[in-house]
Design a protein around this motif. Structure first.
Motif, PDB file in Angstrom:
ATOM      1  N   HIS A   1       0.921  -1.204   0.141  1.00  0.00           N
ATOM      2  CA  HIS A   1      -0.070  -0.099   0.111  1.00  0.00           C
ATOM      3  C   HIS A   1       1.023   1.162  -0.013  1.00  0.00           C
ATOM      4  N   ARG A   2       1.186   1.855  -1.226  1.00  0.00           N
ATOM      5  CA  ARG A   2       2.111   2.930  -1.233  1.00  0.00           C
ATOM      6  C   ARG A   2       1.063   4.292  -1.451  1.00  0.00           C
ATOM      7  N   SER A   3      -0.125   4.158  -1.630  1.00  0.00           N
ATOM      8  CA  SER A   3      -0.932   5.283  -1.720  1.00  0.00           C
ATOM      9  C   SER A   3      -1.374   5.875  -0.339  1.00  0.00           C
ATOM     10  N   ILE A   4      -1.028   5.453   0.831  1.00  0.00           N
ATOM     11  CA  ILE A   4      -1.415   5.904   2.047  1.00  0.00           C
ATOM     12  C   ILE A   4      -0.813   6.874   2.453  1.00  0.00           C
ATOM     13  N   THR A   5      -1.090   7.930   3.090  1.00  0.00           N
ATOM     14  CA  THR A   5      -0.330   9.267   3.156  1.00  0.00           C
ATOM     15  C   THR A   5      -0.272   9.367   4.675  1.00  0.00           C
ATOM     16  N   GLY A   6      -1.053   9.057   5.502  1.00  0.00           N
ATOM     17  CA  GLY A   6      -1.166   9.133   6.854  1.00  0.00           C
ATOM     18  C   GLY A   6      -0.121   8.362   7.467  1.00  0.00           C
ATOM     19  N   ARG A   7       0.720   9.163   8.368  1.00  0.00           N
ATOM     20  CA  ARG A   7       1.920   8.358   8.979  1.00  0.00           C
ATOM     21  C   ARG A   7       1.499   6.923   9.802  1.00  0.00           C
ATOM     22  N   ARG A   8       0.370   7.393  10.692  1.00  0.00           N
ATOM     23  CA  ARG A   8       0.156   6.113  11.631  1.00  0.00           C
ATOM     24  C   ARG A   8      -0.643   4.919  10.650  1.00  0.00           C
ATOM     25  N   GLU A   9      -1.360   5.318   9.558  1.00  0.00           N
ATOM     26  CA  GLU A   9      -1.754   4.283   8.684  1.00  0.00           C
ATOM     27  C   GLU A   9      -0.415   3.644   7.834  1.00  0.00           C
ATOM     28  N   LYS A  10       0.447   4.502   7.676  1.00  0.00           N
ATOM     29  CA  LYS A  10       1.542   3.912   6.843  1.00  0.00           C
ATOM     30  C   LYS A  10       2.485   3.169   7.607  1.00  0.00           C
ATOM     31  N   LEU A  11       2.637   3.266   8.832  1.00  0.00           N
ATOM     32  CA  LEU A  11       3.354   2.569   9.844  1.00  0.00           C
ATOM     33  C   LEU A  11       2.612   1.118  10.027  1.00  0.00           C
ATOM     34  N   ALA A  12       1.316   1.188  10.281  1.00  0.00           N
ATOM     35  CA  ALA A  12       0.514   0.030  10.207  1.00  0.00           C
ATOM     36  C   ALA A  12       0.499  -0.893   9.073  1.00  0.00           C
ATOM     37  N   SER A  13       0.597  -0.036   7.811  1.00  0.00           N
ATOM     38  CA  SER A  13       0.610  -0.674   6.602  1.00  0.00           C
ATOM     39  C   SER A  13       2.184  -1.617   6.482  1.00  0.00           C
TER      40      SER A  13
END
Length: 387
Positions: A157-169
């Motif tokens: 998931h590269r399109s995620i921008t939120g820091r928390r969401e990116k970390l979880a991804s």
């Protein structure tokens, strides 16, 4: 719902339903019609689509597992490679053992063909094909996602921008990669950095190496990497079918500071990368780095050393380097005429001149750079100089 259902490839029990969905998808059938019959797809698309669906159903409809599907697809891949290359060679497969799972970390030049060539070599050496990491930016159409996940691809998931969401991804991705290799015994292919190296400068992003460790932080970094059987892979193309498009993008970025992709540009790159002429292709499977690297930065430097030295330089690379305005004066790079026979060099010179002439003059420095950069990198490593 399983822990990895949002990103994992399809399993065997899902194959029949996904195939049925694909063969009923008008968008998928329309793409195949345009690819196979470009002149007729517009006026006769209404007729071609059911005919294509019937043929695919007859050929693939009985597939009940991912492996049986890949066996049937392999014939198409082999024919595509025969048409678009002057041969595929490989080395280092003695570093791979049947029954073991590996984390293949490779340089990245082509969206589809990089992992396809790894699959090709691994398959023809009697080993299981790896699961393939693919960015969600390339899965904008449902049928593309279905196709890739049928062929053992998993989603990054590269399109995620939120820091928390990116970390979880990244945490989920790390857990999946570790689970795939350590529990499922299934190899993984992933690029050494996000996006293709459009300037020819293959470098490992240490953030990707850190990601491998994220889900197992209670274990030492070096031990986690060793358990993953991390194997750097060097993929070398004599010619890049997308080199003109890459030169154009690099020129626009350099002159305007930004580049906006046109609608369908990724699809066009995928199609050209698959069908376009590549000359010779060579893959080298390097040795594993072992458990001696304590952090991602050190390991990234070793990945770069192995991938860049394992890269096969063809005559075109030396021809480009000889006219590159940023050639390194510290390096003792021999002339192409001292390394290659006259017939091979003449053929390469003709092809290189054809590519240069097809490229707008202002974009040519960026075309030259793509082919010259691997020479600079490899000879700097040979000379013991920093990259």
């Amino acid at each position: 719902m399983g822990e990895f259902d949002a990103i994992r490839p399809y399993n065997d029990t899902e194959v029949p339903a996904v195939l049925a969905r694909l063969l009923a998808d008008p968008a998928f059938l329309a793409v195949l019609a345009r690819f196979r019959f470009p002149r007729l797809a517009g006026p006769l698309g209404w007729l071609l689509k059911p005919l294509i669906a019937h043929r695919l159903r007859r050929e693939f409809g009985s597939s009940a597992s991912v492996h049986s599907l890949q066996e049937k697809i392999e014939a198409y891949i082999d024919r595509t490679i025969d048409k678009a290359t002057d041969g595929v060679t490989f080395s280092g497969t003695e570093n791979l053992a049947s029954g073991s799972a590996y984390l293949f970390l490779a340089n990245h030049r082509d969206i589809v063909m990089d992992p396809a060539f790894v699959n090709y070599v691994v398959f023809h050496n009697g080993l299981k094909t790896p699961r393939i990491a693919i960015g969600d930016n390339l899965l904008q159409k449902p049928f593309v996602s279905d196709l890739m996940r049928l062929n053992k691809s998993f989603i990054v998931h590269r399109s995620i921008t939120g820091r928390r969401e990116k970390l979880a991804s990244y945490q989920l991705l790390s857990a999946y990669i570790n689970h795939s290799i350590r529990e499922d015994g299934e190899s993984i292919w992933i690029a050494q950095a996000e996006g293709r190296a459009k300037d020819g400068d293959d470098r490992t992003d240490s953030a990707i190496l850190k990601m491998f460790h994220m889900s197992r932080k209670d274990e030492p970094f070096a031990e986690v990497i060793a358990r993953l059987n991390l194997t750097p892979v060097s993929i070398s193309y004599e010619y890049d079918p997308c080199d003109q498009a890459k030169a154009r993008e690099l020129y626009i970025r350099a002159t305007t500071g930004t580049y906006e992709k046109a609608p369908g540009e990724d699809d066009a790159s995928i199609a050209l990368g698959i069908t376009g002429y590549k000359g010779r292709v060579h893959l080298h499977f390097n040795s594993q780095p072992g458990a001696t690297f304590e952090d991602a930065k050190q390991l990234a430097a070793e990945m770069d050393r192995q991938i860049l030295t394992g890269y096969r330089l063809f005559p075109v690379h030396y021809l480009a380097y000889a006219q590159w305005q940023d050639a390194d004066p510290q390096l003792q790079v021999p002339a192409a005429s001292t390394l290659f026979g006259s017939a091979e060099l003449e053929k390469a010179t003709r092809e290189w001149q054809r590519r240069l002439q097809a490229c707008p003059e202002e974009q040519r420095p960026y075309l030259v750079m793509q082919y010259a950069m691997p020479v600079r990198n490899q000879y700097r490593i040979r000379a013991g100089l920093p990259l």
